[in-house]
Enzyme design. Structure first.
Site, PDB file in Angstrom:
ATOM      1  N   ASP A  53      35.877 -39.000 -32.346  1.00 20.36           N
ATOM      2  CA  ASP A  53      35.680 -39.345 -31.010  1.00 20.36           C
ATOM      3  C   ASP A  53      34.054 -39.659 -30.054  1.00 20.36           C
ATOM      4  OD1 ASP A  53      36.673 -38.567 -28.373  1.00 20.36           O
ATOM      5  OD2 ASP A  53      37.220 -35.924 -28.479  1.00 20.36           O
TER       6      ASP A  53
HETATM    7  C1  BGC Z   1      37.626 -37.160 -25.693  1.00 13.40           C
HETATM    8  C2  BGC Z   1      38.907 -38.210 -26.091  1.00 13.40           C
HETATM    9  C3  BGC Z   1      38.934 -39.357 -25.455  1.00 13.40           C
HETATM   10  C4  BGC Z   1      37.173 -40.103 -25.627  1.00 13.40           C
HETATM   11  C5  BGC Z   1      37.348 -41.308 -24.904  1.00 13.40           C
HETATM   12  C6  BGC Z   1      36.244 -38.103 -25.892  1.00 13.40           C
HETATM   13  O1  BGC Z   1      35.524 -37.575 -24.810  1.00 13.40           O
HETATM   14  O2  BGC Z   1      37.727 -36.178 -26.663  1.00 13.40           O
HETATM   15  O3  BGC Z   1      40.028 -37.547 -26.173  1.00 13.40           O
HETATM   16  O4  BGC Z   1      40.018 -40.532 -25.628  1.00 13.40           O
HETATM   17  O5  BGC Z   1      36.555 -39.560 -24.822  1.00 13.40           O
HETATM   18  O6  BGC Z   1      37.296 -41.504 -23.674  1.00 13.40           O
END
Ligand code: BGC
Length: 747
Positions: free
Chosen positions: A285
């Site tokens: 993530d």
């Molecule tokens: C979120 C993810 C997301 C990623 C990219 C993160 O902060 O937890 O779910 O896909 O950002 O935007």
């Protein structure tokens, strides 16, 4: 250029058009290996590196730098938040200037639509309609893939038992069975006829794992849970996504029992890539590799990259830990080069499967991008999905549906801070909608159009979403007094649920509930719609307002969909995918709880039983609950047998009758309870559902088939097994509906 590289590039040029023709038989693994052989260690690490583009950010930017130069040097394998044909083409051209010309992967959070914005996923889950959910993901993929996006960071399949957690809006709610069916539908929808089709994007099951169990519902918080709960409640939707062929997984921000998911070898290597044999790749993530430092699991970026890579994390989203440290860690012998090769193989394989080595620009088509914009069929599908997502919570004296004929010459007052909302209904994760808001239908607009010219429509905002001003009350009360019927739209703002949007207070913010009370005191027939990204608490409204619709955040066509339901053009069929609490003090609250040794007999039983002295145990609205304008009656359950053996099938049957005066759709739900087990089993577990449209007066037999496999659970050895013994079986219209039968599973 060395000889090997030259011959490889010649081979690429000659071979790939041929390969296109022989798509069925080409040996992707072999092609991946030929590319891998040519790569330096730095280029390999480059493939494992993902940066955010400059156009949007969905997390804290870690650092800026000359990304384009790094792409040119082969130091970047993927970008996120780069969208649109113009931008994706621009960056892909730069990737084509790199030594090996390995195309970039463009990823983006396409959570509930790309251009056509669908209801938030929790709302879609309330439809319990897998065909519609698949179609919604299909349309999102078609629109996104035409704009150069290869990969969506969806579906989020995290189970959520805590409505304080803002990200409940992104998932399918609290139940592993429903969550698994939704996960499969969304993976099928995104990936369509398979990777490589220009209307398909790679899906990503996230966040692996247990992110939804953040302590206190506070986003990014730690998670502590037994392996029993992990395997029986939180992992099943991930397993379902994997079995549906999801291309990628994303790990999560949280620690699980003290180990960050990103550095968790048990989850990523042992379970996902080992036991489940997942062949795609895992992306971290946003900065979650780097966040292992503040977690207290890694000393610095070097240590973090060693721990993440060794645990099985293949791609580093935005933390720069891999690009800055991983090659050195391999040279130091801290990470085996075989681990890096495995990660790169997994990533390159997806690039081959997507056809990007054949044509790196195949998803960036100006013509297709234009064609996908504002398509009438997509908007119609959105409207239909939105109708199906609405849940009717209360309808005393059949106040709904409204009749246009009866309202002719009469007056409706439309009141509330969301009634004229334009972008509100897009909800969180809808930033790919362009600035132009002219295509969005507000509730006011939808209702006014549906009511037609013969109905007088008044409007008053009444109050703001979240302040203490009563200044608008007078105007709203005037409108209500002049009206024959009042419709209100209240709720929470679209950026109050979503990532980093946890709330400790789930009541309607500001003066909204007071406004409803004041309007209700006028004595006018009152319908309240609640627009929100999570289960809210609204006890006064639940007790006093005769008609309540839970409308979530419904997307681009929200206003028309609301009007369709209010005026009976669509008979509501949604069922709650999460339990609605009476008070924050009941949270976490979920239907599939254990019985305890001292279960209360009812809500007023307080005699040394497991209850609160100041709150009932029962929820405000149970999981699976939702009304219709018509009524359905269920016969008693008939079972094909009172005992089955391991190889047998049990058939459970009820007759469903539409006893009301409207055609309507009912979702018939089947729950089981294993009465005595080696690990105590929940009071009810959803094991099946069927959706039927019955005409008024129509009757139909609904049959469920169950085998021993449907009765099992993960035991203390974490093996899925069904244990012989006595079972109860429930069939009804929610998790609290009481019709039941009993049977035994023989050894
Ligand atoms: C979120 C993810 C997301 C990623 C990219 C993160 O902060 O937890 O779910 O896909 O950002 O935007």
């Amino acid at each position: 250029m060395n000889k090997t590289l030259l011959s490889f590039l010649v081979a690429l040029v000659v071979a790939f058009p041929l390969c296109r023709l022989q798509a069925q038989t080409r040996d992707v693994d072999h092609q991946v290996d030929s590319v891998l052989q040519l790569m330096t260690l730095d280029e390999k690490v480059g493939q494992m590196n993902q940066y955010n583009g400059n156009w949007d950010a969905t997390g804290p930017i870690t650092e800026t730098g000359d990304i384009q130069d790094q792409i040119r040097k082969g130091m970047v394998g993927s970008m996120l938040n780069v969208t649109g044909v113009e931008h994706t083409t621009e960056l892909q051209k730069i990737a084509m200037q790199s030594r090996l010309k390995i195309p970039l992967l463009f990823g983006q959070d396409i959570i509930h639509g790309y251009r056509t914005t669908f209801p938030i996923p929790l709302a879609e889950a309330a439809s319990w309609n897998m065909t519609a959910i698949e179609q919604s993901a299909r349309i999102a993929a078609t629109e996104a893939a035409a704009a150069g996006v290869h990969w969506t960071f969806a579906p989020m399949v995290d189970i959520a038992r805590d409505p304080r957690w803002g990200r409940v809006m992104e998932g399918a709610g609290e139940d592993p069975f429903l969550g698994s069916r939704v996960a499969e539908a969304r993976v099928r929808g995104f990936q369509g006829n398979g990777l490589g089709h220009t209307d398909a994007v790679m899906a990503c099951a996230k966040h692996f794992a247990a992110y939804g169990a953040a302590i206190g519902g506070r986003d990014y918080n730690s998670v502590d849970m037994s392996l029993n709960t992990l395997w029986n409640i939180y992992l099943p939707p991930f397993r379902a996504a994997e079995q549906a062929g999801v291309a990628t997984f994303m790990n999560s921000f949280n620690t699980l029992n003290g180990i960050p998911a990103t550095g968790n070898a048990y989850l990523q290597t042992d379970v996902l890539k080992g036991r489940w044999k997942f062949t795609g790749f895992i992306v971290s993530d946003w900065n979650s590799v780097g966040e292992m430092i503040p977690h207290g699991y890694a000393r610095d970026g070097y240590d973090a990259s060693v721990k993440a890579a060794n645990a099985g994390n293949d791609m580093d989203m935005e933390s720069r830990s891999y690009i800055l440290n991983l090659a050195r860690a391999v040279r130091d012998g801290q990470v085996p080069v075989t681990r890096v090769d495995d990660a790169v193989r997994r990533i390159l394989k997806k690039k081959f499967e997507m056809g990007l080595f054949d044509d790196p620009f195949r998803y960036s088509s100006r013509v297709r991008e234009q064609q996908q914009w504002n398509r009438a069929d997509h908007l119609a599908a959105e409207r239909s999905m939105a109708e199906k997502s609405i849940v009717l919570l209360k309808n005393e004296h059949q106040l709904l549906p409204l009749s246009r004929d009866q309202l002719k010459g009469h007056t409706i007052a439309l009141i509330g801070p969301f009634m004229k909302g334009i972008r509100d209904n897009l909800g969180f994760w809808s930033y790919t909608w362009p600035d132009d808001s002219s295509r969005i239908i507000s509730p006011y607009e939808g209702i006014r159009r549906m009511a037609g010219p013969d109905v007088n429509v008044l409007y008053a905002r009444g109050c703001n979403v979240d302040d203490s001003s009563l200044a608008g009350f007078g105007e709203a009360l005037d409108a209500a007094r002049k009206a024959d019927i009042v419709i209100m739209d209240v709720g929470e703002a679209p950026d109050w649920s979503g990532e980093a949007k946890s709330r400790s207070n789930l009541h309607l913010p500001g003066m909204q509930e007071q406004l409803v009370r004041a309007i209700s005191e006028t004595g006018k027939p009152l319908i309240v719609m609640i627009s929100a990204g999570r289960p809210l608490i609204f006890n006064w409204i639940a007790d006093h307002v005769p008609a309540i619709l839970y409308t979530w955040w419904l997307g681009t066509e929200a206003g028309d969909a609301m009007a369709d339901v209010l005026f009976g053009k669509y008979n509501p069929s949604g069922k709650l995918p999460m339990t609605f609490p009476r008070s924050e003090g009941q949270i976490p609250i979920y239907y599939n709880h254990l019985n305890t040794g001292r279960p209360p007999k009812n809500d007023s039983d307080l005699n040394y039983v497991s209850s609160y002295i100041d709150l009932p145990n029962s929820p405000r609205y149970p999981f699976g609950f939702g009304l219709s304008y018509t009524t359905f009656s269920y016969s008693t359950i008939s079972l094909s047998s009172d005992a089955i053996g391991p190889g047998d099938t049990l058939r459970a049957r009820v007759t469903l009758t539409n006893t009301g005066s409207f055609d309507g759709t009912e979702t018939v739900q089947l729950y089981i309870r294993d009465l005595v087990a080696s690990i105590v089993q929940p009071v009810r577990v959803l094991r099946g559902f069927r959706q039927l449209l019955l005409k008024a007066g129509q009757q139909e037999i609904v049959t469920f088939s169950l085998t021993a496999a449907d009765l099992g659970f993960y035991n203390d050895r974490l093996e899925y097994a069904s244990e012989p013994g006595a079972f109860q079986l429930f069939i009804g219209n929610s998790s609290e509906d009481a019709r039941q039968a009993s049977f035994r599973l023989r050894p």
